[in-house]
Scaffold this active site. Structure first.
Site, PDB file in Angstrom:
ATOM      1  N   CYS A   1      23.632 -25.641 -18.020  1.00 14.06           N
ATOM      2  CA  CYS A   1      24.468 -25.750 -19.221  1.00 14.06           C
ATOM      3  C   CYS A   1      25.985 -26.354 -19.098  1.00 14.06           C
ATOM      4  O   CYS A   1      26.627 -25.509 -17.916  1.00 14.06           O
ATOM      5  CB  CYS A   1      23.799 -24.902 -19.921  1.00 14.06           C
TER       6      CYS A   1
ATOM      7  N   ASP B   1      23.124 -12.161  23.841  1.00 13.22           N
ATOM      8  CA  ASP B   1      23.149 -13.243  24.032  1.00 13.22           C
ATOM      9  C   ASP B   1      23.105 -13.429  25.603  1.00 13.22           C
ATOM     10  O   ASP B   1      23.080 -14.513  25.883  1.00 13.22           O
ATOM     11  CB  ASP B   1      23.630 -14.459  23.143  1.00 13.22           C
TER      12      ASP B   1
ATOM     13  N   SER C   1     -12.982   0.637   9.535  1.00 10.75           N
ATOM     14  CA  SER C   1     -11.884   0.707   8.302  1.00 10.75           C
ATOM     15  C   SER C   1     -11.925   1.933   7.742  1.00 10.75           C
ATOM     16  O   SER C   1     -12.524   2.722   8.245  1.00 10.75           O
ATOM     17  CB  SER C   1     -12.338  -0.753   7.387  1.00 10.75           C
TER      18      SER C   1
ATOM     19  N   CYS D   1      21.081 -26.570 -24.187  1.00 12.32           N
ATOM     20  CA  CYS D   1      20.866 -25.098 -24.055  1.00 12.32           C
ATOM     21  C   CYS D   1      20.714 -24.499 -24.649  1.00 12.32           C
ATOM     22  O   CYS D   1      21.619 -24.915 -26.461  1.00 12.32           O
ATOM     23  CB  CYS D   1      22.763 -24.938 -23.562  1.00 12.32           C
TER      24      CYS D   1
ATOM     25  N   TYR E   1      -0.260   2.563  14.822  1.00 14.60           N
ATOM     26  CA  TYR E   1      -0.921   3.815  14.348  1.00 14.60           C
ATOM     27  C   TYR E   1      -2.323   4.923  15.053  1.00 14.60           C
ATOM     28  O   TYR E   1      -2.488   5.937  14.653  1.00 14.60           O
ATOM     29  CB  TYR E   1      -0.835   3.836  12.324  1.00 14.60           C
TER      30      TYR E   1
ATOM     31  N   CYS F   1      29.721 -21.862 -23.704  1.00  8.67           N
ATOM     32  CA  CYS F   1      28.735 -21.581 -24.368  1.00  8.67           C
ATOM     33  C   CYS F   1      28.512 -19.342 -23.962  1.00  8.67           C
ATOM     34  O   CYS F   1      28.824 -18.791 -23.361  1.00  8.67           O
ATOM     35  CB  CYS F   1      28.172 -21.244 -22.931  1.00  8.67           C
TER      36      CYS F   1
ATOM     37  N   ASP G   1       0.651  -2.710   4.425  1.00  7.26           N
ATOM     38  CA  ASP G   1      -0.152  -3.739   3.889  1.00  7.26           C
ATOM     39  C   ASP G   1       0.357  -5.550   4.756  1.00  7.26           C
ATOM     40  O   ASP G   1       1.238  -5.806   4.775  1.00  7.26           O
ATOM     41  CB  ASP G   1      -0.079  -3.829   2.461  1.00  7.26           C
TER      42      ASP G   1
ATOM     43  N   LYS H   1       0.541   3.407   4.525  1.00  6.57           N
ATOM     44  CA  LYS H   1      -0.561   3.093   4.405  1.00  6.57           C
ATOM     45  C   LYS H   1      -0.027   1.001   4.569  1.00  6.57           C
ATOM     46  O   LYS H   1       0.345   0.423   3.916  1.00  6.57           O
ATOM     47  CB  LYS H   1      -1.857   2.429   3.968  1.00  6.57           C
TER      48      LYS H   1
ATOM     49  N   LYS I   1      -4.978   5.569  -1.997  1.00  2.74           N
ATOM     50  CA  LYS I   1      -4.704   4.192  -2.809  1.00  2.74           C
ATOM     51  C   LYS I   1      -3.492   3.921  -3.539  1.00  2.74           C
ATOM     52  O   LYS I   1      -3.926   5.102  -4.947  1.00  2.74           O
ATOM     53  CB  LYS I   1      -5.777   3.444  -3.135  1.00  2.74           C
TER      54      LYS I   1
ATOM     55  N   GLU J   1       0.540   9.175   6.923  1.00  5.01           N
ATOM     56  CA  GLU J   1       1.688   8.545   7.203  1.00  5.01           C
ATOM     57  C   GLU J   1       1.088   6.593   6.241  1.00  5.01           C
ATOM     58  O   GLU J   1       0.066   6.754   6.426  1.00  5.01           O
ATOM     59  CB  GLU J   1       1.314   7.464   8.879  1.00  5.01           C
TER      60      GLU J   1
ATOM     61  N   CYS K   1      23.890 -21.993 -26.806  1.00 11.46           N
ATOM     62  CA  CYS K   1      24.573 -23.438 -27.124  1.00 11.46           C
ATOM     63  C   CYS K   1      24.648 -24.495 -27.254  1.00 11.46           C
ATOM     64  O   CYS K   1      25.361 -25.096 -28.227  1.00 11.46           O
ATOM     65  CB  CYS K   1      25.976 -22.964 -26.365  1.00 11.46           C
TER      66      CYS K   1
ATOM     67  N   LYS L   1      -5.152  11.445   8.029  1.00  8.08           N
ATOM     68  CA  LYS L   1      -5.898  11.260   9.296  1.00  8.08           C
ATOM     69  C   LYS L   1      -5.704  12.961   9.852  1.00  8.08           C
ATOM     70  O   LYS L   1      -4.889  14.138  10.117  1.00  8.08           O
ATOM     71  CB  LYS L   1      -5.365  11.050  10.255  1.00  8.08           C
TER      72      LYS L   1
HETATM   73  S1  IVH Z   1      -5.748   3.824  10.678  1.00  5.74           S
HETATM   74  C1  IVH Z   1     -10.331   3.803  11.690  1.00  5.74           C
HETATM   75  N1  IVH Z   1      -3.735   3.648   9.889  1.00  5.74           N
HETATM   76  O1  IVH Z   1      -5.970   0.307   6.837  1.00  5.74           O
HETATM   77  C2  IVH Z   1      -9.312   3.478  10.750  1.00  5.74           C
HETATM   78  N2  IVH Z   1      -4.851   2.078   9.352  1.00  5.74           N
HETATM   79  O2  IVH Z   1      -8.481   0.239   6.399  1.00  5.74           O
HETATM   80  C3  IVH Z   1      -7.864   3.427  12.216  1.00  5.74           C
HETATM   81  N3  IVH Z   1      -4.133   0.428   8.154  1.00  5.74           N
HETATM   82  O3  IVH Z   1      -7.558  -2.222   9.615  1.00  5.74           O
HETATM   83  C4  IVH Z   1      -7.007   3.060  10.838  1.00  5.74           C
HETATM   84  N4  IVH Z   1      -2.126   1.611   7.656  1.00  5.74           N
HETATM   85  O4  IVH Z   1      -4.969  -2.627   8.849  1.00  5.74           O
HETATM   86  C5  IVH Z   1      -4.769   3.280  10.135  1.00  5.74           C
HETATM   87  N5  IVH Z   1      -0.968   4.009   9.204  1.00  5.74           N
HETATM   88  C6  IVH Z   1      -2.134   3.554   9.475  1.00  5.74           C
HETATM   89  C7  IVH Z   1      -2.518   2.318   8.633  1.00  5.74           C
HETATM   90  C8  IVH Z   1      -3.667   2.058   8.583  1.00  5.74           C
HETATM   91  C9  IVH Z   1      -3.060   0.399   7.727  1.00  5.74           C
HETATM   92  C10 IVH Z   1      -4.817  -0.378   7.552  1.00  5.74           C
HETATM   93  C11 IVH Z   1      -5.076  -0.941   8.913  1.00  5.74           C
HETATM   94  C12 IVH Z   1      -7.225  -0.864   8.812  1.00  5.74           C
HETATM   95  C13 IVH Z   1      -6.560  -0.747   7.520  1.00  5.74           C
HETATM   96  C14 IVH Z   1      -8.092   0.574   7.319  1.00  5.74           C
END
Ligand code: IVH
Length: 685
Positions: free
Chosen positions: A434, A38, A83, A416, A233, A440, A123, A121, A322, A119, A419, A298
């Site tokens: 309570c 800081d 996607s 309560c 990623y 109690c 969320d 996925k 998934k 790796e 009791c 991948k």
């Molecule tokens: S690779 C060409 N790696 O998943 C695709 N995606 O359904 C490149 N996501 O919109 C995506 N973790 O939001 C990749 N380790 C990861 C990920 C990841 C989460 C999500 C990302 C994307 C969706 C694809």
């Protein structure tokens, strides 16, 4: 500092702050105290105020949040953000691997056991970050994949996103587009929601919604306050000379440039390797600090990725395995009220049992009556339950459109449920309580569970079921009664063999040797958690001193405000609490339980600063004058208001005036705030 030195100092501060920021937010391994960070930050701010023409977009000061926007610009993705295909079971995972192997052999490439980089996925939300000459110039949401919203200023507030790349400029590519996920770690999300509940602010249903809501703010200063993280990623674009051979290598480069990459990144071979990875990550899922909804698999070789290309809007070289969802829909059958250790009456949802992320859930917390009102939940409603990590399942949302005509509203009990004592709600509190206290049975049971818990006296083998039985049979009322139990008595309880009874008596014996902070914590005083118990022990040094403390004295302790001070004081005023404590600490030969701890209370003359007189002057930044005084006194120092020949040490904060001049003329040693903090830390151990 002379004006000539300013530019040099500016550069030095920026490099240091970038480095510390990276250590703190990306590596999780800070090397300096927060107060020091800081201080450097403020020094940079002051320099930039003096020379506004030197402010650059990558300066660490530019994270705090720029002025609000009226809307986000639309930005086209140079490379579409696609996607991923999904697989949900082993058969479709096998089919995915086979498809890749077939395509590789069609291309005339080696197809046996291809290498994959795996790796989690995450969320959260996908974003794209563009760096030119190493500086972050643009940040964009995924949008519809072709174009997204420019949210550069919001993304700059995310501490794990580098504003400029780490390492020397000659290692940087001219152009770099990095993609990754912005998300909110679970613990930070829970904390944020708890605070929002207290203040009647917006509560989010899950970390993903919270991250989305935070990024969508037109005012970056709001985003800056949200605990968001970024993990990279993918490299979407990079200047040619910086190409990597594999995805894994590309990720290592990103790490060298200061990005956070997944700590679960791994390279495996063929279907067996993928299957193992997915299973192991699924096992770890609940322990990870953030929500994941699967594993991303991948093909590791980037040239082969390019050759395989895309089908429709999904890459052929990757897929998402998934895991079961962390949110499911079920029906609220009833609401019961549970009574906790401090009498708080908590509504608990009884649900039609439903599998959530691999576990059957039939109960969920509803927190308190305010939460019931906020959710507008009624008995009979369809609700979304969420279970993630080791957090208790929660009712996240009500599906109002599905409300049946016969849905019943939920009312707080007036008596309560355990009791029958009167239930009341103190002003300004969310909880109903309570008023039965230790009369109690529910509160007695909870108090005993707390006393025996791991961070308290840690009595192994004294579980919930046994405590329930001990209380129900009237054998144990207070913690002191536990120490009167013998093997013959214990053997009569459900699921208690001679061996476990013997183990429990031994565990009770072992628990008698404890520490003062544990004992204070074990008493279960309202609002006195582990940290406060430790502060109280350190400040007062002995149980006796704590028992006799006035509310004013208690207020001197770190973390203790007026309400906590009142709770502590009231606890030790209560006759039956004192009787129980006396029985617990009285030696065995006098028919007590004989609980003891090493006496930490040092005699005053043995304290490290005994005999010294200290003076505080100027303003301190990380603690108040009173706090500094209390901590010095606890170490034996006398703290005086004026400097004289007898002063042992002067602490000079910012803008120190005449006392500093006087001390210097008398040759009294002077230290600054940081030195004081270092000394306190060292001496307080
Ligand atoms: S690779 C060409 N790696 O998943 C695709 N995606 O359904 C490149 N996501 O919109 C995506 N973790 O939001 C990749 N380790 C990861 C990920 C990841 C989460 C999500 C990302 C994307 C969706 C694809």
């Amino acid at each position: 500092m002379t004006a000539q030195q300013d530019p040099q100092r500016l550069q030095q501060l920026r490099s240091q702050l970038h480095e510390h920021n990276h250590r703190y937010y990306v590596l999780d391994d800070p090397s300096i105290p927060d107060a020091e960070y800081d201080r450097l930050f403020r020094e940079l701010q002051q320099l930039e105020e003096k020379h506004p023409e030197w402010v650059t977009p990558d300066s660490p000061t530019q994270r705090v949040g720029a002025a609000p926007l009226s809307s986000f610009p639309e930005v086209r993705h140079q490379v579409p953000m696609l996607s991923l295909g999904n697989v949900f079971d082993d058969a479709s995972l096998q089919a995915f691997v086979k498809r890749i192997q077939d395509s590789l052999s069609d291309l005339g490439r080696a197809a046996d056991n291809p290498e994959f980089c795996c790796e989690p996925k995450l969320d959260g939300l996908a974003v794209s970050l563009t760096y030119e000459q190493g500086i972050l110039v643009q940040g964009v949401t995924r949008g519809d994949g072709q174009s997204g919203e420019g949210i550069t200023e919001n993304l700059k507030t995310v501490r794990s996103i580098p504003l400029r790349l780490q390492g020397s400029a000659d290692s940087w590519p001219d152009l770099l587009e990095v993609r990754g996920e912005v998300y909110m770690p679970r613990a930070a999300f829970e904390q944020m929601n708890d605070r929002a509940r207290d203040k009647d602010d917006k509560v989010f249903a899950n970390p993903r919604n919270a991250a989305a809501g935070s990024l969508r703010q037109l005012d970056p200063r709001v985003t800056a306050k949200r605990p968001l993280e970024f993990t990279a990623y993918q490299v979407a674009r990079i200047s040619a000379s910086h190409d990597s051979e594999t995805h894994f290598q590309a990720m290592q480069k990103l790490a060298d440039w200061g990005f956070k990459i997944s700590s679960e990144l791994d390279v495996v071979k063929g279907y067996p390797g993928l299957k193992d990875y997915c299973d192991q990550l699924a096992e770890k899922r609940d322990q990870l600090p953030f929500d994941i909804d699967g594993a991303v698999l991948k093909l590791n070789n980037l040239r082969l990725q390019a050759e395989l290309g895309f089908r429709a809007r999904e890459p052929r070289w990757a897929t998402a395995y998934k895991y079961p969802a962390q949110e499911e829909i079920t029906r609220l059958l009833d609401v019961e009220f549970q009574v906790g250790r401090t009498g708080a009456v908590t509504p608990v949802a009884r649900l039609e049992p439903v599998q959530v992320a691999g576990v059957t859930v039939s109960n969920a917390t509803l927190h308190n009556m305010d939460e019931i009102a906020r959710l507008d939940v009624r008995i009979g409603d369809q609700v979304i339950v969420r279970r993630a990590g080791d957090v208790i399942p929660q009712v996240a949302k009500v599906i109002l459109t599905e409300r049946p005509a016969e849905a019943r509203s939920i009312h707080a009990p007036t008596q309560c449920p355990v009791c029958g004592s009167h239930v009341e709600r103190a002003e300004g509190e969310a909880a109903y309580r309570c008023t039965g206290g230790l009369y109690c049975a529910a509160q007695r049971k909870e108090a005993l569970k707390h006393f025996a818990s791991r961070k308290a006296l840690d009595i192994e083998g004294l579980g919930e079921k046994l405590i329930d039985q001990l209380v129900e049979r009237g054998q144990v009322e207070t913690p002191a009664d536990l120490y009167g139990l013998n093997i013959d008595e214990l053997e009569n309880f459900d699921r208690m063999a001679k061996k476990s009874a013997k183990n429990l008596v031994e565990a009770l014996e072992k628990s008698k040797q404890t520490t003062l902070p544990r004992f204070i914590y074990a008493l279960g005083i309202r609002e006195v958690g582990e940290a406060t118990a430790a502060n109280l022990a350190r400040y007062f040094g002995s149980l006796d001193a704590l028992r006799q403390a006035s509310e004013e004295q208690l207020l001197e302790v770190d973390d203790v405000g007026p309400i906590v001070a009142q709770h502590i004081h009231a606890f030790f005023q209560e006759k039956h609490n004192n009787e129980t404590i006396n029985k617990l600490i009285k030696p065995v030969e006098k028919q007590g339980a004989g609980i003891h701890w090493p006496e930490t209370a040092r005699r005053r003359e043995d304290l490290p600063l005994s005999g010294q007189t200290w003076v505080l002057t100027g303003s301190l930044e990380s603690l108040t004058r009173d706090q500094a005084k209390a901590r010095l006194e606890a170490l034996g120092a006398k703290v005086s208001g004026s400097v004289s020949k007898k002063t042992s040490q002067l602490v000079a904060g910012a803008a120190a005036g005449s006392k500093l001049t006087k001390a210097e003329s008398l040759g009294v040693p002077v230290m600054d705030e940081q030195e004081l903090l270092d000394l306190l830390k060292k001496q307080e151990g």
